[in-house]
Design a protein around this motif. Structure first.
Motif, PDB file in Angstrom:
ATOM      1  N   CYS A  69       0.811  -1.218   0.000  1.00 13.99           N
ATOM      2  CA  CYS A  69       0.000   0.000   0.000  1.00 13.99           C
ATOM      3  C   CYS A  69       0.847   1.272   0.000  1.00 13.99           C
ATOM      4  N   GLN A  70       2.148   1.126   0.242  1.00 11.66           N
ATOM      5  CA  GLN A  70       3.011   2.305   0.362  1.00 11.66           C
ATOM      6  C   GLN A  70       3.061   3.096  -0.938  1.00 11.66           C
ATOM      7  N   CYS A  71       2.950   4.411  -0.773  1.00 14.07           N
ATOM      8  CA  CYS A  71       2.896   5.323  -1.917  1.00 14.07           C
ATOM      9  C   CYS A  71       4.015   6.353  -1.798  1.00 14.07           C
ATOM     10  N   MET A  72       4.610   6.689  -2.937  1.00 13.69           N
ATOM     11  CA  MET A  72       5.670   7.700  -2.986  1.00 13.69           C
ATOM     12  C   MET A  72       5.202   8.841  -3.878  1.00 13.69           C
ATOM     13  N   GLY A  73       5.120  10.041  -3.329  1.00  9.10           N
ATOM     14  CA  GLY A  73       4.688  11.187  -4.121  1.00  9.10           C
ATOM     15  C   GLY A  73       3.857  12.136  -3.297  1.00  9.10           C
ATOM     16  N   SER A  74       3.445  13.231  -3.939  1.00  8.84           N
ATOM     17  CA  SER A  74       2.713  14.281  -3.234  1.00  8.84           C
ATOM     18  C   SER A  74       1.208  14.020  -3.187  1.00  8.84           C
ATOM     19  N   ASP A  75       0.717  13.134  -4.033  1.00  8.90           N
ATOM     20  CA  ASP A  75      -0.733  12.900  -4.097  1.00  8.90           C
ATOM     21  C   ASP A  75      -1.142  11.667  -3.291  1.00  8.90           C
ATOM     22  N   CYS A  76      -0.314  11.245  -2.353  1.00  2.02           N
ATOM     23  CA  CYS A  76      -0.606  10.049  -1.555  1.00  2.02           C
ATOM     24  C   CYS A  76      -1.578  10.370  -0.427  1.00  2.02           C
ATOM     25  N   GLY A  77      -2.259   9.330   0.050  1.00  2.00           N
ATOM     26  CA  GLY A  77      -3.123   9.477   1.202  1.00  2.00           C
ATOM     27  C   GLY A  77      -2.354   9.152   2.475  1.00  2.00           C
ATOM     28  N   ASN A  78      -3.033   9.194   3.598  1.00  2.67           N
ATOM     29  CA  ASN A  78      -2.382   8.917   4.878  1.00  2.67           C
ATOM     30  C   ASN A  78      -3.231   7.961   5.699  1.00  2.67           C
ATOM     31  N   TYR A  79      -2.557   6.948   6.249  1.00  2.00           N
ATOM     32  CA  TYR A  79      -3.253   6.006   7.123  1.00  2.00           C
ATOM     33  C   TYR A  79      -2.286   5.535   8.199  1.00  2.00           C
ATOM     34  N   PRO A 117      -4.083   6.554  -2.593  1.00  4.37           N
ATOM     35  CA  PRO A 117      -5.419   7.092  -2.304  1.00  4.37           C
ATOM     36  C   PRO A 117      -6.528   6.352  -3.055  1.00  4.37           C
ATOM     37  N   MET A 118      -6.198   5.702  -4.160  1.00  5.98           N
ATOM     38  CA  MET A 118      -7.211   5.019  -4.968  1.00  5.98           C
ATOM     39  C   MET A 118      -7.439   3.597  -4.458  1.00  5.98           C
TER      40      MET A 118
END
Length: 224
Positions: free
Chosen positions: A161-171, A178-179
């Motif tokens: 689920c890890q995301c790299m970038g400015s448009d990521c969500g937070n959990y 985020p999608m």
């Protein structure tokens, strides 16, 4: 006509052989059974076995009818192929008519499957493995509500689920995609439906050619 039906027969043989291998082999059963959602996973395999057998029989009738110039075999081939074409067209019409219903069923099924992400049963574990692989490939997280769908199992899916970038969500302090994968699955189906329509159209053209060839040969044999 003979070569056309020989290729037809070969295609039926390949479909039948592949379906039987999936049905009886250990590896095939594992592939089909992985991620089982409560429905019989072998329904599609059984349908493929029936389709392969029918295509083989039709190809055999067409080949023998062309070589032996048998009007009876050619007529049986024509009727069988015509029935397949009619069923194919009917399936296409029903698919278009119930498109909204199929979308609703898909949404409900995937929403129900989202509950498996937070469970600890063996069935849930198998589904979670498939979901982790899907999340890694399509860069999504969760099915319905995002990363929260994983519940206490989130640490196991955290890496996918890890995301790299400015448009990521937070959990839970982590950057996650985020999608949701529900959106990714819908997009995947919509993209591949064009391929399915193209294949169905190509098969229809081949079937129509088979009908024309068989009837022309049928009439030529009758005029001798």
């Amino acid at each position: 006509m003979f070569f056309f039906n020989f290729l037809f027969w070969v295609c039926g043989t390949l479909i039948l052989a592949l379906a039987i291998w999936v049905r009886v082999s250990k590896d095939g059963k594992e592939i089909v059974s992985s991620g089982d959602m409560g429905t019989n996973p072998f329904i599609a395999v059984n349908i493929l076995i029936a389709v392969g057998a029918i295509i083989m029989v039709l190809g055999f009738l067409g080949c023998c009818g062309a070589v032996k110039e048998s009007r009876c075999m050619l007529l049986l081939f024509f009727i069988g192929l015509l029935l397949i074409l009619i069923l194919q067209v009917a399936a296409g019409i029903l698919g278009a008519a119930f498109k909204s219903e199929s979308n609703r069923i898909l949404n409900e099924t995937l929403s129900d499957n989202a509950k498996l992400l937070a469970e600890t049963t063996e069935e849930a574990k198998e589904f979670q493995k498939a979901m982790i692989a899907f999340q890694t490939e399509f860069k999504c997280c969760g099915l319905k509500n995002g990363a929260s769908d994983w519940g206490s199992n989130y640490p196991e899916a955290k890496e996918s689920c890890q995301c790299m970038g400015s448009d990521c969500g937070n959990y839970m302090g982590d950057s996650v995609y985020p999608m949701t994968c529900l959106s990714s699955i819908k997009d995947l189906i919509e993209k591949n439906i064009i391929i399915v329509i193209g294949v169905a159209f190509g098969l229809a053209v081949v079937e129509i050619l088979g009908l024309v060839f068989s009837m022309v040969l049928y009439c030529q044999i009758g005029s001798k």
